[in-house]
Design a protein around this motif. Structure first.
Motif, PDB file in Angstrom:
ATOM      1  N   LYS A  56      70.995  35.971  51.821  1.00  0.00           N
ATOM      2  CA  LYS A  56      70.216  37.604  52.045  1.00  0.00           C
ATOM      3  C   LYS A  56      68.601  37.521  50.882  1.00  0.00           C
ATOM      4  O   LYS A  56      67.680  37.711  51.024  1.00  0.00           O
ATOM      5  N   ALA A  60      64.910  38.365  49.514  1.00  0.00           N
ATOM      6  CA  ALA A  60      64.832  38.946  49.885  1.00  0.00           C
ATOM      7  C   ALA A  60      63.476  39.467  48.700  1.00  0.00           C
ATOM      8  O   ALA A  60      62.367  40.465  49.035  1.00  0.00           O
ATOM      9  N   THR A 117      68.780  41.919  56.546  1.00  0.00           N
ATOM     10  CA  THR A 117      67.537  42.108  56.185  1.00  0.00           C
ATOM     11  C   THR A 117      67.507  43.810  55.981  1.00  0.00           C
ATOM     12  O   THR A 117      66.849  44.322  55.258  1.00  0.00           O
ATOM     13  N   ILE A 120      68.920  44.467  52.185  1.00  0.00           N
ATOM     14  CA  ILE A 120      68.068  44.739  51.303  1.00  0.00           C
ATOM     15  C   ILE A 120      67.589  45.015  51.203  1.00  0.00           C
ATOM     16  O   ILE A 120      67.624  46.124  50.520  1.00  0.00           O
ATOM     17  N   ALA A 349      69.274  41.842  46.227  1.00  0.00           N
ATOM     18  CA  ALA A 349      70.705  41.928  47.135  1.00  0.00           C
ATOM     19  C   ALA A 349      71.343  39.945  46.445  1.00  0.00           C
ATOM     20  O   ALA A 349      72.031  39.778  47.236  1.00  0.00           O
TER      21      ALA A 349
END
Length: 409
Positions: A56, A60, A117, A120, A349
């Motif tokens: 991720k 980010a 996501t 994040i 992240a």
């Protein structure tokens, strides 16, 4: 004071929404495939669905650079990903592993991407929103909410699956995910929310900033992110399949005990972790709690020989959740302290994705190792896997102290 209370409470509620999808692409999905008669090898490979949690950090920077045209820099992304998670969960409910394993896996990848996501944006929102004085309790509420979300989508989902079937479980969890959008809309904005000035600043500078600030110990910090929770992740990689096939608990037994003892113990552990890090230096907290969260894995050996003894299960699950909650709170306080607020989404992240390496990639390794050594020896190996991380904590003790004393950037 009311503003402070709502900040901390909203972080806990958003933690629930952040934790809810994880089990549905990991342990609950593992239970679905296990009860459908899939092979141990296939179940091991299914754990790779959650690779988005590891990678991720690659996207980010986009969240730091590109705010959506609603709800500010962080909450807009949180809302969008919650909607996508809900849609993926409801879509998964229309298929079965026997007839459409590939389709479920594809939707699981989509779910993991949206969930990662959301994490994040949520982690950055929490980092930006909480001043240093509120980080201990804010992190505790965050961990408590996260664990509550995981237990609802794990323990409660297993009970419901025994009575309603897997399709309705995933539909209900999807509806719950969609309902969490209300909290996102009502959550306060973090101060000074503003996108970075250029794409280069968004993509390159967060990594340059991290390696510049920490210099020679930067790589050691990254290694610690992987190793500190490795033992925990190793033991849990196939724990659902283990509990269903070796002691042979039913879905309802497994869910009920997890719900009763796992929920209470996990919440108490997270809250106790908040108390510990406000009264103990971070280095001894990380070391002591790291040892404890590794040793509790030995409890699973009891379950190898106990059969479906619910008292044994309650004891093992309770201790595992309590000490894991303690260790996670201290660890998140460390990760938060390592981040520069200007690049909090990208840096958090990066660090948190490294901590997910064990959780995501150890499934196939565990599926290969268990037939070679047996379950009891496997759990001993998971305890020993904590040693490198604990040694690294000792090596970094002075650096941990500096992070603890540093003012926020």
């Amino acid at each position: 004071m009311p503003g402070r209370r709502w900040r901390v409470l909203s972080i806990g509620l958003l933690g629930f929404a952040s934790g809810l999808p994880l089990a549905l692409s990991l342990s609950t999905l593992q239970a679905w495939f296990t009860t459908s008669g899939m092979s141990l090898k296939a179940i091991g490979w299914v754990t790779l669905i959650s690779q988005a949690y590891v990678f991720k950090f690659l996207w980010a920077p986009l969240l730091d650079r590109l705010p959506l045209p609603f709800l500010g820099r962080r909450r807009g992304w949180i809302l969008l990903m919650q909607l996508l998670c809900g849609a993926a969960l409801i879509s998964m409910s229309f298929y079965t592993p026997q007839g459409a394993a590939t389709t479920i896996a594809f939707l699981g990848v989509l779910l993991a991407f949206a969930s990662a996501t959301q994490d994040i944006a949520y982690d950055a929102h929490r980092t930006d929103l909480l001043p240093p004085a509120e980080r201990g309790w804010g992190t505790a509420f965050s961990q408590g909410g996260y664990r509550l979300g995981m237990l609802v989508s794990g323990a409660l989902a297993l009970i419901l699956a025994d009575h309603l079937g897997w399709a309705w479980v995933y539909r209900l969890m999807g509806a719950l995910m969609l309902g969490s959008t209300l909290v996102t809309v009502l959550s306060p904005d973090a101060p000074d929310e503003r996108p970075t000035r250029s794409f280069t600043e968004a993509v390159v500078q967060p990594f340059v900033d991290f390696f510049t600030r920490y210099g020679k110990v930067a790589l050691a910090w990254l290694a610690l992110m992987v190793l500190y929770k490795l033992s925990d992740a190793f033991a849990l990689s196939l724990s659902t399949t283990f509990l269903l096939r070796v002691p042979q608990f039913s879905l309802t037994q497994l869910g009920a005990i997890n719900k009763t003892f796992g929920l209470i113990a996990g919440l108490l552990g997270a809250l106790a972790g908040g108390w510990v890090v406000t009264r103990m230096r971070l280095f001894p907290a990380l070391l002591i709690l790291g040892v404890a969260q590794a040793l509790v894995n030995l409890g699973y050996i009891w379950l190898v020989h106990s059969g479906p003894d619910i008292y044994a299960l309650a004891t093992v699950v309770g201790l595992e959740n309590f000490f894991s909650g303690l260790g996670s709170t201290a660890f998140v306080v460390l990760v938060t302290g390592l981040c520069n607020m200007r690049f909090s989404a990208t840096q958090y992240a990066l660090l948190s994705s490294l901590s997910a390496v064990g959780r995501v990639f150890l499934g196939p390794v565990s599926a290969w190792l268990v037939p070679q050594v047996g379950w009891s020896t496997f759990f001993v190996i998971t305890v020993l896997s904590a040693i490198p991380g604990l040694l690294l904590v000792i090596v970094l003790r002075h650096a941990i102290h500096r992070v603890e004393q540093a003012q926020p950037h």
